[in-house]
Design a protein around this motif. Structure first.
Motif, PDB file in Angstrom:
ATOM      1  N   ARG A   1       0.814  -1.206   0.000  1.00  0.00           N
ATOM      2  CA  ARG A   1       0.000   0.000   0.000  1.00  0.00           C
ATOM      3  C   ARG A   1       0.855   1.267   0.000  1.00  0.00           C
ATOM      4  O   ARG A   1       0.552   2.233  -0.699  1.00  0.00           O
ATOM      5  CB  ARG A   1      -0.923  -0.013   1.221  1.00  0.00           C
ATOM      6  CG  ARG A   1      -1.906   1.147   1.279  1.00  0.00           C
ATOM      7  CD  ARG A   1      -2.737   1.063   2.546  1.00  0.00           C
ATOM      8  NE  ARG A   1      -3.467  -0.197   2.600  1.00  0.00           N
ATOM      9  CZ  ARG A   1      -4.656  -0.383   2.023  1.00  0.00           C
ATOM     10  NH1 ARG A   1      -5.227   0.601   1.347  1.00  0.00           N
ATOM     11  NH2 ARG A   1      -5.269  -1.550   2.139  1.00  0.00           N
ATOM     12  N   GLU A   2       1.919   1.268   0.794  1.00  0.00           N
ATOM     13  CA  GLU A   2       2.739   2.484   0.900  1.00  0.00           C
ATOM     14  C   GLU A   2       3.403   2.826  -0.431  1.00  0.00           C
ATOM     15  O   GLU A   2       3.397   3.987  -0.865  1.00  0.00           O
ATOM     16  CB  GLU A   2       3.792   2.294   1.993  1.00  0.00           C
ATOM     17  CG  GLU A   2       4.631   3.538   2.245  1.00  0.00           C
ATOM     18  CD  GLU A   2       5.620   3.338   3.382  1.00  0.00           C
ATOM     19  OE1 GLU A   2       6.463   4.235   3.585  1.00  0.00           O
ATOM     20  OE2 GLU A   2       5.554   2.283   4.049  1.00  0.00           O
TER      21      GLU A   2
ATOM     22  N   ALA B   1       0.751   4.060  -2.882  1.00  0.00           N
ATOM     23  CA  ALA B   1       0.298   5.424  -2.602  1.00  0.00           C
ATOM     24  C   ALA B   1       1.316   6.449  -3.100  1.00  0.00           C
ATOM     25  O   ALA B   1       0.945   7.503  -3.643  1.00  0.00           O
ATOM     26  CB  ALA B   1       0.059   5.594  -1.107  1.00  0.00           C
TER      27      ALA B   1
ATOM     28  N   GLU C   1       0.478   9.264  -6.029  1.00  0.00           N
ATOM     29  CA  GLU C   1       0.682  10.688  -5.762  1.00  0.00           C
ATOM     30  C   GLU C   1       1.896  11.245  -6.495  1.00  0.00           C
ATOM     31  O   GLU C   1       2.150  12.449  -6.433  1.00  0.00           O
ATOM     32  CB  GLU C   1       0.847  10.900  -4.256  1.00  0.00           C
ATOM     33  CG  GLU C   1      -0.386  10.521  -3.449  1.00  0.00           C
ATOM     34  CD  GLU C   1      -0.130  10.585  -1.958  1.00  0.00           C
ATOM     35  OE1 GLU C   1       0.990  11.009  -1.566  1.00  0.00           O
ATOM     36  OE2 GLU C   1      -1.028  10.216  -1.181  1.00  0.00           O
TER      37      GLU C   1
END
Length: 287
Positions: free
Chosen positions: A127-128, A131, A135
């Motif tokens: 997930r990190e 993300a 972005e």
């Protein structure tokens, strides 16, 4: 979000390539029809409607370029699938650009196969990491991809260029308005025509016959046709007169010293035979 499955990921990559090619062909056919419609609008004189349609054509062309890039990245991931299937929390440098492009740009497409592939990649790298890619932290996504995702109104110059090409391709007589293509050109009144360029020197309106007394025009200036007045000759000042006198006196002193040196260095005249015999006779008498 489905877990990572190497076999399924490879299948989704191949399906994505096929769907991307099919979608590109569809978009190209639609763009061709849209260009024909624009040509008809230009022929009828509906310029504003044609401009709106051309803006849509430009946006579709940008989207088509995005699809081509994603197809290229999918083919890259297929060719280097061994590196992609490694058990690591971050992609290898050889495939990271393709992975980042798919994760970042897939939501902007209409391909279900590409969305499934994106979910598989996000599950694999966490997930990190996902993300950060979504972005675009630190500019990790290729600039070629991010530029295609920018939504903006096409500039008027580009719209006119599209309209001109469409009109030319379909044999329609049309040219952009002068207000749109006119560029501000610096005035050439003050620009010199000589090869060196530069700014012209202002010329005097005075003629030789209208100049004040004592003021003339130099020969070189007269030959060139310019009217620049020549300053009158001024009498020498007292300092200049004194300087001239001192220079003359120094020159005379130097000349006198030079002549004196010549006189001193002049060799003595040789004695005659009689004088020499007399000197020898006197010497014999002293003995």
């Amino acid at each position: 979000m489905p877990p990572w499955n190497g076999t399924k990921a490879k299948v989704q990559l191949r399906l994505s390539v096929q769907r991307l090619r099919t979608l590109q062909e569809k978009k190209e056919a639609q763009a061709k029809m849209a260009r024909r419609d624009v040509a008809m609008l230009l022929e009828r004189g509906k310029i504003e409607t044609a401009r709106i349609k051309v803006e849509n054509i430009i946006n579709e062309d940008v989207y088509l370029e995005l699809l081509e890039l994603l197809e290229l990245y999918c083919e890259l991931l297929i060719a280097r699938f061994g590196l992609l299937d490694q058990n690591s929390r971050e992609p290898d440098a050889a495939v990271s650009e393709g992975v980042n492009a798919v994760i970042h740009a897939a939501p902007r497409t209409e391909l279900k196969e590409l969305h499934i592939l994106r979910d598989l990649l996000m599950h694999k790298y966490g997930r990190e990491y996902s993300a950060a890619i979504m972005e675009n932290r630190d500019g990790v996504v290729s600039e070629r991809v991010t530029k295609k995702l920018v939504v903006e109104t096409p500039p008027a110059v580009l719209v006119n260029a599209y309209l001109s090409e469409i009109a030319k391709g379909y044999g329609v007589k049309w040219s952009p308005p002068e207000d749109d293509v006119e560029e501000q050109v610096p005035s050439t009144d003050d620009v010199d025509d000589t090869p060196d360029g530069g700014v012209k020197e202002p010329t005097s309106p005075l003629d030789a016959e209208h100049l004040p007394p004592g003021v003339g025009v130099s020969d070189s200036v007269a030959r060139e046709g310019r009217k620049t007045p020549r300053l009158p000759e001024l009498p020498p000042t007292e300092d200049e007169i004194e300087g001239t006198k001192e220079a003359s006196a120094a020159a005379e002193d130097k000349k006198a010293v030079s002549e004196k040196g010549k006189v001193q260095s002049k060799p003595a005249e040789p004695e005659d035979d009689f004088t020499m015999l007399a000197k020898r006779f006197e010497a014999l008498k002293k003995r």
